[in-house]
Each structure stands twice: as structure tokens, then as C-alpha cells.
Design an enzyme around this catalytic site. Sequence first.
Site, mmCIF file in Angstrom:
data_model
loop_
_atom_site.group_PDB
_atom_site.id
_atom_site.type_symbol
_atom_site.label_atom_id
_atom_site.label_comp_id
_atom_site.label_asym_id
_atom_site.label_seq_id
_atom_site.Cartn_x
_atom_site.Cartn_y
_atom_site.Cartn_z
ATOM 1 N N HIS A 144 0.847 -1.186 0.000
ATOM 2 C CA HIS A 144 0.000 0.000 0.000
ATOM 3 C C HIS A 144 0.889 1.245 0.000
ATOM 4 O O HIS A 144 1.756 1.407 0.866
ATOM 5 C CB HIS A 144 -0.915 0.012 1.227
ATOM 6 C CG HIS A 144 -1.993 -1.031 1.143
ATOM 7 N ND1 HIS A 144 -2.109 -1.891 0.090
ATOM 8 C CD2 HIS A 144 -3.001 -1.335 1.985
ATOM 9 C CE1 HIS A 144 -3.153 -2.677 0.281
ATOM 10 N NE2 HIS A 144 -3.716 -2.366 1.428
ATOM 11 N N LYS A 179 -13.563 5.391 6.245
ATOM 12 C CA LYS A 179 -14.028 6.266 5.166
ATOM 13 C C LYS A 179 -15.546 6.207 5.052
ATOM 14 O O LYS A 179 -16.198 7.191 4.711
ATOM 15 C CB LYS A 179 -13.363 5.860 3.844
ATOM 16 C CG LYS A 179 -13.688 6.771 2.670
ATOM 17 C CD LYS A 179 -12.650 6.637 1.567
ATOM 18 C CE LYS A 179 -12.702 5.268 0.936
ATOM 19 N NZ LYS A 179 -13.862 5.097 0.045
#
Length: 900
Positions: free
Chosen positions: A138, A567
Site C-alpha cells: 500500500h 471512510k
Amino acid sequence: MATLASNPSAPAISQNPDIRYLGKLLGDVIRAYGGEKLYKQTEYIRSASVDRARGVQGADLTDTGLEALSLDDTLAFTRGFMLFSMLANLAEDRQGVAAEPGADVASAIERLEKEGVGRDAVLELLSRSLIVPVMTAHPTEVRRKSMIDHKNRIAALMLLKDAGRTETDEGENLDEAIFRQIALLWQTRPLRREKLFVADEIENVLAYFRDVFLPVLPALYARWERVLGARPQSFLRLGNWIGGDRDGNPFVQAEQLELALKKGCGAAIAYYLDALHGLGAELSLSTELAHVPDAVLALAEASGDASASRKDEPYRRALSGIYARLAATCTALTGAQPARPATLKGEPYASPQELRRDLVTVAQGLASEGDGALATGGALGRLIRAVETFGFHLATLDMRQNSAVHERVVAELLKVAGVEADYLALDEYARIALLRRELANNRPLGAPFSDYSEETASELAIVHAAAKAHRTYGPACITHYIISKAESVSDLLEVNILLKEAGLWRAGVDGAPPQAAVMAIPLFETIADLEAAPSIMTAYFGLPEIAGVVKARGHQEVMIGYSDSNKDGGYITSTWSLYKASQALEPVFAEAGAAMQLFHGRGGAVGRGGGSAFAAIQAQPRGSVQGRIRITEQGEVIAAKFGTRDVAMTNLEAMTSATLLASLEPEPISARDAERFAGAMDALSKSAFAAYRDLVYGTEGFKEFFRELTPIQEIAGLKIGSRPASRTKSNAIEDLRAIPWVFSWAQARVMLPGWYGVGHALTAFEDKALLADMAQHWAFLKSALANLEMVLAKSDLGIAARYLPLVEDQGKAEAIFGRIRDGWAQAHDGLLAATGQGRLLEKNPALDESIRLRLPYIEPLNLLQVELLKRHRAGEDDARIKEGIELSINAIATALRNSG
């Protein structure tokens, strides 16, 4: 650059002698290589910023000095501040700022014994434990590996200085050697010019495996054996996603999976060969002076070593034979000769267990005389432990793909095979029935001469590559298949169908249960997914064939995602939903007779599950750890936690000790309090969720506000990873990856994902006494608020306001930013009230001092970034503007440490 460190009114952390020393050297390097003018400009800007940070009277009216910088000066200045932050990070790591009290196995055992949990219970737990840090690609590490390497060389030189040395081993003056490394840092390009490929990411993580983990894990086990008074099985192992994680990354194919495993195998065997070479030099025992058991003599005779000079040295001859066989294994598995070829010929080892057997034979021979000191511990003991831990694969490689891809691939396989023309049109019950019928036989759906789409052909190639890897490196090389966006039982069964295509799922025969060489693992990411997790796993375990597989394996893993749940629902709702899901899954697994293994998908920033892993693991609900835990490590966190051997040992100790405590320590709060606290958290979460969703998803223009206020567009252009910033071409927040979402807010110093909504919840909650009780006595809320506090301390809405002119619609910008500012104030005040503090981090002075040291070095970078963004977005095409933006992103991320 050292003036701050020598000012007696500076925060106490600046008295860290390493920061003072390294800061002075950096200032000398800037003067020597950047010139007197740049040095004076840098010093003026730094001094003015420090005065403002300290609240010196009139400092706000002082010229910042930034306007006098040319574009070339701006690039050089930004590099200087970035390097100071990098050296400050190094100094803090050396002084143990990141180390937490009691975060080691010896302290954990002592603590457990005081609570009535003996060492026998610890050893029993470890006999069935699995603790795995899993490296992922990532992309949040903005620094080039060359920069990190120079920093690590400085760290190694500082260790010599600690020992009172004035010269290096080569006779160079130590201070001059450190100065030279800082000068090399100054003249090393910090930004990547080319986009990373998967092969580059494999090489990057391999450096950590090879240079840090291979020597560190055996050393840790040796330490723990002394603490435990016994030799536990290898419960701490390595995991890797790089080369196997295909979710949203079209560049990961079968070729990259094969490359990752081959590289890992080569690194592991190279380490073993070096260790064997060293042992051959060490074990010079002569049959004239020592009794040598027949088993060792047999190994020596079988080696083919007929050297007259070693005729009476059977251990050396035996090791020569082992070396020859291992060298042949290296060639057979990787296709390459080892760096130091064998002088003898040998048959390759069929498995790491065979290699271990020969090494144990040598160890038992050494133990046959005296008090066994030659066999226990030492280089041979560490090598045996390494072989047990790393095998021929080094790190277990996970496969990961999105459930939507599996759906399409299985649908195409079924259609081409003539089994089902329109699988996607079936409801869930019909899908499950069909998939179960297919799993009940070993007939593959795929055919070598059928035509498939590129997607289906790629996915089939992946599972066939995994099966080949099992045959080559052993079944431990790939054991997990992660399913992103898992929302149903059919999502799990579809993966088993794909595994069946390569023989990694075998149907049961004559009443025997099926065999699954690779475990299908759901990743529950959104708030809704987390709430549905218990019912999905109940239904999955309820299938007889799955129950048989799980019972035979003894455990099942579930992955829970911090990033997308944050999120989706905001910080406190995400954290609480993860806690509740973990708690609700425990009885489901108990009913199924399976040990629960949770895989925590955490990032570096608090908005992605970051913060203290030691506190976070202990804060898990009782019964959810059970000695088994896997945690993702990514981006800048890998360098921060595992960049050097000493730091890696500290962090691996913390992970292990926290797992012991979370698994064995009695529940510290009563059942009544647990019920009260949970009810309060439900109310807090509901309130925070409503506020967060209303702002992020319910406010007109918020998407545009986010994309214009933060450098998200510019971050997407950074060469920091092989994956796209979004899963699709959509610009919707829902489709944006969590990493750039969090990273962008951090750059603008808003850090909204780490706190927004919490203030509304704390303000609206009426029972303030209950809140204070929870914050003081409940590990879950204590950990959550500690992370929240860190984020609030690193955010700066005064700086964030400087980004507002970047937003095109100023009316909406002021309105949205006003809500953000109010939410921050509520979070700040509510946290202080709940924790009983007069200011942020009052009870965490080390972190407080660390952050206050950095703030004066981040503010000018933010101000420069804003100006460069304005010019860039206005259409100025000077390449130095784009480079300056990317440098500022790099520098701010380095200073914040956990920003992605």
C-alpha cells in the site's frame, strides 16, 4: 539547524542529545554544500517559525522569509527541513520514544504471573499461537529506499558512538563518517522519477526481510526461550501481500506471484548458506578430543568430503555435506547458483524439514558431551530456528482479489462449461446450491482449449501458479486467499471453486471431509459488512463441507478492515464497529469448534487503524485474540517499525507481548460495566456516524471541496506505488482508496478521518461522569481516545485555512470549513473533559514534546506547498513547481511520521 536544540526555552524533547548533534551536522552540511546564503535563509525561516510555535510576542508579525526564496531555493530549503525530520525520527527511535513501558514479553509474563496466570499457561497458548506482521505494498512510503539506507547507515554509526568509539572499523573518524553520510543524504535525489513496478516493490520489501527479519526473529526467539525457560514452537512468522494482492492492481499477475516467491526463497536459502559457512569455520571439533555420535559420523561420511585436513573433524565434514545439499536446493528452486558455490555435490533437500533434521542431528551430537552448551543457543540454534520459521519460502504470500472479479470469473467458467448460462442472475440461495454441487466433485470447470476473457485467464493462471508454488516451496508458501468486499457466503464459495481449478480444494472421498490447501478469508470492510459478518460466518460454518474443512484445520481467519470502514462511517463508528464485530464473531467460532484468527487491516494513520499496536491489541474484546492475530504493515510504517534491527525487535516484542496479554489477562472490567459502556458507545457511535455522514456524503460540494483543498490530485501523480489511487475511474469518495483519502487530509493538516464526528458525539452525550469512567478504566476507549488525541495534536486548522484559497467556490469552502473547524473544537474540548486534562497530550509528555519539536518544521512546508499548488493549478508549467510540490509532500509526510 541546531539552534532550536540548544535553546533552553525549547520543549524538553529538543534536549535529546542526538537531535542536537545531528541537527548541527545537518546545518554544517547545508552551509558546506548549499552555500552560506541558503544556510542563513533556512536558519531565518526556522527561527521565525520556532518563535511563532512558542508564542513569542510579535512573532506573528515577523516576516516568514519564505517570500525571498527562489524556486531553486525552495527545493533546497524543503529538502533541508525534510532531512531534519528524518534525522529527528532517527534520534527519537534511538532514545526509545516509540517504545512503550511494559511492551516486552518478559514484562508481560511478570504481569500475568501477578494476576495468577503461570508460565505453563503461556507455553500452552504459544503452542497453538500464530502472530504475523504482514507486509503490504500500500503506497504511503514517499521516500526512496536510498534515503532510508543512508539513514540506517547513520544509525549504525551512532551505535559505534554509543560504545565510546571515535573511529569506524576502517579507521575513519566517526564524526566525519556521520557528516559524510548526511552529506550523501543531502545530495541524494529524494523523489522517484519513474513509477514503481511490482518487481520494484518486491525488491524493496525483500531488503527488510533479508537485512532485518531474517536475523531478528531467531534472536528474539533465543531471548524468549531464556525468559520462558522452554523452547516454544515458531509462533511469530512473516506474511507478505506484495506479488499476491491483485485487488485493484492490474499489474499483479501470475508472473509477479512467482517472482515474489522465488526471490523470497533465494533470500532465505542465502541466509542459511551464510550461517552454515560460519558454522563450518566454528565447529572444528576433533574426534581425537571429543566423542562424536554415530549419527554425526554418518552425516560426515555421506557428505563426500574426503579432505585429509578434515579427516578428524566430522562436524565440519557433515556441515560441508549439508551446505552442498542446500546449494543444490537453491539451484533447483530458484534456477540460480548461490553466491558461494559448494565444492561438493549434493542432492537437493525435498523440504525444509529434511534440512532441519540434519541440523538437529548436528545439534544433538554437540549436546552429547559436557553440559550441552555447544548445542543450545548460539549460531546453530539460531539457524535451526530460522529454518523452522522461514522454511524455503521466507514469508507466507497472501492472495487477494475483489469479490466482484470472482463473481465474473466463476460466471464465465460455469457458462463455458455448460453448467449455468447466467450465474450472475441467480439469487444467493441458488448460487450457494450450485457452488456446493460443484465443490462436491473434483471435476474442473476450466478446459485448456476453451477461450476465456483476459480477466478469467489471468485469475486461472494465478491459482495454477499458487498450486505450482505449493509443489515447489511447500504448502506454507501460500495459505490465505483474502476476498475484498466479501458480502455473502457465495463470495467465499466462489474462491473455493477457483482453488478447485488448481487442485487446492479437493472434494471429500468416502466420507472424508474435503481438503483445502488454501483458506478462503472474507474481508469485511464497510460498517454494513462488519454488522453482517457474524451472520455470514454462521451460514458459512453451517455448510457441512465447510465445517469439515474448518474442523480439520482447527481455525478460520476473518479479516476486518479499518480503512474503508473509517471512510464509510468515521473514526469512532469504525473503531466501535470493528470491536463489536470481533466480539460477535467469537461465539460463532466457538459454536463451530474453530479457533478464531482475526486479521487486522491497519494502516499508519489513525484514520486507517494506526496508532499504538501494543495498546490496540490489548484493547480487543476478550476472547477475540486467542493467541492468533495477523496485522498488515504498509508504506512508511514498515520503515518506521522495522527499518533497523533494534527498532524491529522493539516492535515485534510489543506485538507479541500484547497478544499474550489480550489472550490470557482476565477481563479488567465487570460484566455490568461492560454492558453500561457498550450502551454508551452505541449512543456515541450513532451520533458520530450521523455527523460524519452528513458532512462527507450529505453536503453538496464536499467532494469538490476535498479535491481542491488537499493535494489529492498531486498525490495521485507521485511515484510511490504500482496501484492506481482509485479502484475505478469515478471521482466519488466511495471509489477512492482509503490511503489517498487519509494521506491528503494529513498533508493539509486537517486529518479529518481521524477525528470528525467524535466531537459531536462527546458534546451530545449527557452523562459526562460515565464518559470519564470509560476513558479511565476501559482499554477500548482509552486506546481510541489516545489515538484521537495524537491526531488532534498533529492537526492545525490555522494552517489548513491557508489552503482555502485553492477551492474554487469560496462560499461553499467557508461554509464547509466552518463546520470542520467547529467539529475540531468540539472534539478537542470533549476529549479534554473526558480525559481530565488541561491541554492535549498532558499525560503523554514524550509524544507531546516530539510533536512540538516538529511543528515549526512543518508549518513553512505547508505554506510553501500552498503557494506551489496555486501556481501549479493556475497553469504554470515550470518543472520545478511540480518537483517542489512533490518534495513538500515528501517532507510533510516524513515529519508527521504516520500519515498514510
